[in-house]
Write a protein that holds these residues in place. Structure first.
Motif, PDB file in Angstrom:
ATOM      1  N   MET A 196     103.346 -20.787 -47.775  1.00 14.54           N
ATOM      2  CA  MET A 196     103.228 -20.348 -46.449  1.00 14.54           C
ATOM      3  C   MET A 196     104.286 -20.637 -44.969  1.00 14.54           C
ATOM      4  SD  MET A 196     101.714 -18.418 -43.702  1.00 14.54           S
ATOM      5  CE  MET A 196      99.834 -18.997 -44.286  1.00 14.54           C
ATOM      6  N   TYR A 197     105.625 -21.813 -45.865  1.00 11.98           N
ATOM      7  CA  TYR A 197     106.816 -22.130 -44.759  1.00 11.98           C
ATOM      8  C   TYR A 197     107.699 -20.414 -44.995  1.00 11.98           C
ATOM      9  CZ  TYR A 197     108.356 -24.764 -48.499  1.00 11.98           C
ATOM     10  OH  TYR A 197     108.884 -25.209 -49.493  1.00 11.98           O
ATOM     11  N   GLY A 198     107.988 -20.356 -45.987  1.00 11.34           N
ATOM     12  CA  GLY A 198     108.621 -19.890 -46.559  1.00 11.34           C
ATOM     13  C   GLY A 198     108.862 -18.307 -45.728  1.00 11.34           C
ATOM     14  N   ILE A 199     107.293 -17.477 -45.678  1.00  6.72           N
ATOM     15  CA  ILE A 199     107.065 -16.366 -44.985  1.00  6.72           C
ATOM     16  C   ILE A 199     107.440 -16.624 -43.884  1.00  6.72           C
ATOM     17  CG2 ILE A 199     105.776 -14.745 -45.164  1.00  6.72           C
ATOM     18  CD1 ILE A 199     104.490 -15.322 -47.140  1.00  6.72           C
ATOM     19  N   ARG A 200     107.228 -17.472 -43.061  1.00  6.42           N
ATOM     20  CA  ARG A 200     107.336 -17.424 -42.200  1.00  6.42           C
ATOM     21  C   ARG A 200     108.481 -18.045 -41.544  1.00  6.42           C
ATOM     22  NH1 ARG A 200     102.652 -18.734 -38.296  1.00  6.42           N
ATOM     23  NH2 ARG A 200     101.241 -17.910 -39.765  1.00  6.42           N
ATOM     24  N   ILE A 201     109.660 -18.596 -42.335  1.00  9.86           N
ATOM     25  CA  ILE A 201     110.877 -18.810 -41.708  1.00  9.86           C
ATOM     26  C   ILE A 201     111.333 -17.069 -42.034  1.00  9.86           C
ATOM     27  CG2 ILE A 201     112.951 -19.506 -42.495  1.00  9.86           C
ATOM     28  CD1 ILE A 201     111.811 -21.760 -43.862  1.00  9.86           C
ATOM     29  N   LYS A 202     111.268 -17.049 -43.327  1.00 12.75           N
ATOM     30  CA  LYS A 202     111.243 -15.159 -43.380  1.00 12.75           C
ATOM     31  C   LYS A 202     111.651 -14.223 -42.382  1.00 12.75           C
ATOM     32  CE  LYS A 202     112.022 -11.627 -46.565  1.00 12.75           C
ATOM     33  NZ  LYS A 202     111.578 -11.806 -48.177  1.00 12.75           N
ATOM     34  N   GLU A 203     110.375 -14.365 -42.312  1.00  8.92           N
ATOM     35  CA  GLU A 203     109.690 -13.391 -40.761  1.00  8.92           C
ATOM     36  C   GLU A 203     110.280 -13.508 -39.299  1.00  8.92           C
ATOM     37  OE1 GLU A 203     105.579 -13.124 -40.604  1.00  8.92           O
ATOM     38  OE2 GLU A 203     105.257 -11.990 -42.324  1.00  8.92           O
ATOM     39  N   ALA A 204     110.385 -14.614 -39.216  1.00  7.00           N
ATOM     40  CA  ALA A 204     110.990 -15.257 -37.765  1.00  7.00           C
ATOM     41  C   ALA A 204     113.051 -14.784 -38.155  1.00  7.00           C
ATOM     42  CB  ALA A 204     110.668 -17.166 -37.610  1.00  7.00           C
ATOM     43  N   ARG A 205     113.462 -15.399 -38.936  1.00  2.00           N
ATOM     44  CA  ARG A 205     114.810 -15.265 -39.320  1.00  2.00           C
ATOM     45  C   ARG A 205     115.240 -13.002 -39.348  1.00  2.00           C
ATOM     46  NH1 ARG A 205     117.142 -12.838 -43.034  1.00  2.00           N
ATOM     47  NH2 ARG A 205     115.843 -13.227 -44.751  1.00  2.00           N
ATOM     48  N   ILE A 206     114.194 -12.624 -39.021  1.00  2.00           N
ATOM     49  CA  ILE A 206     114.357 -11.168 -39.405  1.00  2.00           C
ATOM     50  C   ILE A 206     114.050 -10.522 -37.927  1.00  2.00           C
ATOM     51  CG2 ILE A 206     112.948  -9.209 -40.354  1.00  2.00           C
ATOM     52  CD1 ILE A 206     113.216 -10.450 -43.322  1.00  2.00           C
ATOM     53  N   ALA A 207     113.344 -11.585 -37.667  1.00  2.00           N
ATOM     54  CA  ALA A 207     112.906 -10.382 -35.959  1.00  2.00           C
ATOM     55  C   ALA A 207     114.114 -11.269 -35.100  1.00  2.00           C
ATOM     56  CB  ALA A 207     111.175 -11.514 -35.584  1.00  2.00           C
ATOM     57  N   ALA A 208     114.492 -12.174 -35.654  1.00  4.19           N
ATOM     58  CA  ALA A 208     114.892 -12.388 -34.830  1.00  4.19           C
ATOM     59  C   ALA A 208     116.824 -11.740 -35.142  1.00  4.19           C
ATOM     60  CB  ALA A 208     116.136 -14.457 -34.870  1.00  4.19           C
ATOM     61  N   GLY A 209     116.626 -10.732 -36.209  1.00  3.51           N
ATOM     62  CA  GLY A 209     117.834 -10.187 -36.987  1.00  3.51           C
ATOM     63  C   GLY A 209     118.780 -10.828 -37.149  1.00  3.51           C
ATOM     64  N   LEU A 210     119.033 -11.636 -37.630  1.00  3.86           N
ATOM     65  CA  LEU A 210     119.433 -12.477 -38.317  1.00  3.86           C
ATOM     66  C   LEU A 210     119.443 -12.362 -39.739  1.00  3.86           C
ATOM     67  CD1 LEU A 210     118.970 -16.128 -36.571  1.00  3.86           C
ATOM     68  CD2 LEU A 210     120.871 -14.755 -36.151  1.00  3.86           C
ATOM     69  N   SER A 211     120.816 -12.583 -40.677  1.00  3.09           N
ATOM     70  CA  SER A 211     121.119 -12.269 -42.426  1.00  3.09           C
ATOM     71  C   SER A 211     120.753 -13.905 -42.319  1.00  3.09           C
ATOM     72  CB  SER A 211     121.629 -12.411 -42.463  1.00  3.09           C
ATOM     73  OG  SER A 211     123.017 -12.761 -42.407  1.00  3.09           O
ATOM     74  N   ARG A 212     120.254 -14.057 -43.912  1.00  5.17           N
ATOM     75  CA  ARG A 212     120.006 -15.068 -44.218  1.00  5.17           C
ATOM     76  C   ARG A 212     121.820 -15.910 -44.294  1.00  5.17           C
ATOM     77  NH1 ARG A 212     117.470 -12.838 -49.042  1.00  5.17           N
ATOM     78  NH2 ARG A 212     115.244 -13.451 -48.774  1.00  5.17           N
ATOM     79  N   LYS A 213     122.958 -15.353 -44.540  1.00  9.63           N
ATOM     80  CA  LYS A 213     123.956 -16.208 -43.741  1.00  9.63           C
ATOM     81  C   LYS A 213     124.720 -16.283 -42.458  1.00  9.63           C
ATOM     82  CE  LYS A 213     129.358 -15.546 -44.952  1.00  9.63           C
ATOM     83  NZ  LYS A 213     130.133 -14.451 -44.900  1.00  9.63           N
ATOM     84  N   GLU A 214     124.115 -15.927 -41.505  1.00 11.97           N
ATOM     85  CA  GLU A 214     124.114 -16.131 -40.496  1.00 11.97           C
ATOM     86  C   GLU A 214     123.172 -17.185 -39.241  1.00 11.97           C
ATOM     87  OE1 GLU A 214     125.164 -11.406 -38.275  1.00 11.97           O
ATOM     88  OE2 GLU A 214     122.964 -12.233 -39.031  1.00 11.97           O
ATOM     89  N   LEU A 215     122.154 -17.283 -40.418  1.00 11.88           N
ATOM     90  CA  LEU A 215     120.986 -18.555 -39.973  1.00 11.88           C
ATOM     91  C   LEU A 215     121.503 -20.015 -40.754  1.00 11.88           C
ATOM     92  CD1 LEU A 215     118.558 -19.444 -38.370  1.00 11.88           C
ATOM     93  CD2 LEU A 215     117.022 -18.936 -41.238  1.00 11.88           C
ATOM     94  N   ALA A 216     121.806 -19.722 -41.620  1.00 11.05           N
ATOM     95  CA  ALA A 216     122.961 -20.706 -42.122  1.00 11.05           C
ATOM     96  C   ALA A 216     123.884 -21.355 -41.257  1.00 11.05           C
ATOM     97  CB  ALA A 216     123.121 -20.185 -43.749  1.00 11.05           C
ATOM     98  N   GLU A 217     124.882 -20.142 -41.242  1.00 14.53           N
ATOM     99  CA  GLU A 217     126.078 -20.974 -39.965  1.00 14.53           C
ATOM    100  C   GLU A 217     125.621 -21.222 -39.241  1.00 14.53           C
ATOM    101  OE1 GLU A 217     128.213 -16.914 -39.773  1.00 14.53           O
ATOM    102  OE2 GLU A 217     129.186 -17.072 -42.052  1.00 14.53           O
ATOM    103  N   LYS A 218     124.487 -20.507 -38.173  1.00 12.32           N
ATOM    104  CA  LYS A 218     123.960 -21.534 -37.137  1.00 12.32           C
ATOM    105  C   LYS A 218     123.122 -23.317 -37.836  1.00 12.32           C
ATOM    106  CE  LYS A 218     122.727 -17.475 -34.274  1.00 12.32           C
ATOM    107  NZ  LYS A 218     122.823 -17.808 -33.374  1.00 12.32           N
TER     108      LYS A 218
END
Length: 112
Positions: free
Chosen positions: A1-23
């Protein structure tokens, strides 16, 4: 469940995986592993994810279906309505198209 939620929240925040990783100061592969549930974030990382993605830790863990509290949701909706009311007819049509585009992207991400 947490994986889907992280992905959904990341996309909703308008962030790529790379951008989130950097943050977060982690490798992009780490974000991919979280989203694919190959690795579970530790409590400190969960708190950071929650902060960066503007959702609660409970939401990320699937304990709460609301990304934000009812008060925060109401505040966001009020802000959107107030803004919408200031738009011309042409701007309102553009606004609706953009909202539809964003919703389509989120729905597509959820189905993957």
């Amino acid at each position: 469940m947490y994986g889907i939620r992280i992905k959904e929240a990341r996309i909703a925040a308008g962030l790529s995986r790379k951008e989130l990783a950097e943050k977060l100061g982690v490798n992009e592969t780490t974000i991919t592993r979280y989203e694919n549930e190959k690795r579970k974030p530790d409590p400190e990382t969960l708190a950071s994810l929650s902060e960066k993605l503007n959702v609660s830790v409970d939401y990320l863990l699937g304990k709460d279906n609301a990304e934000n509290s009812p008060e925060e949701q109401e505040e966001v909706l009020t802000e959107l309505i107030t803004f919408y009311q200031t738009l011309s007819e042409e701007e309102r049509e553009d606004f609706k198209k953009h909202i539809s585009f964003v919703m389509s992207g989120i729905k597509a991400a959820r189905s993957n």
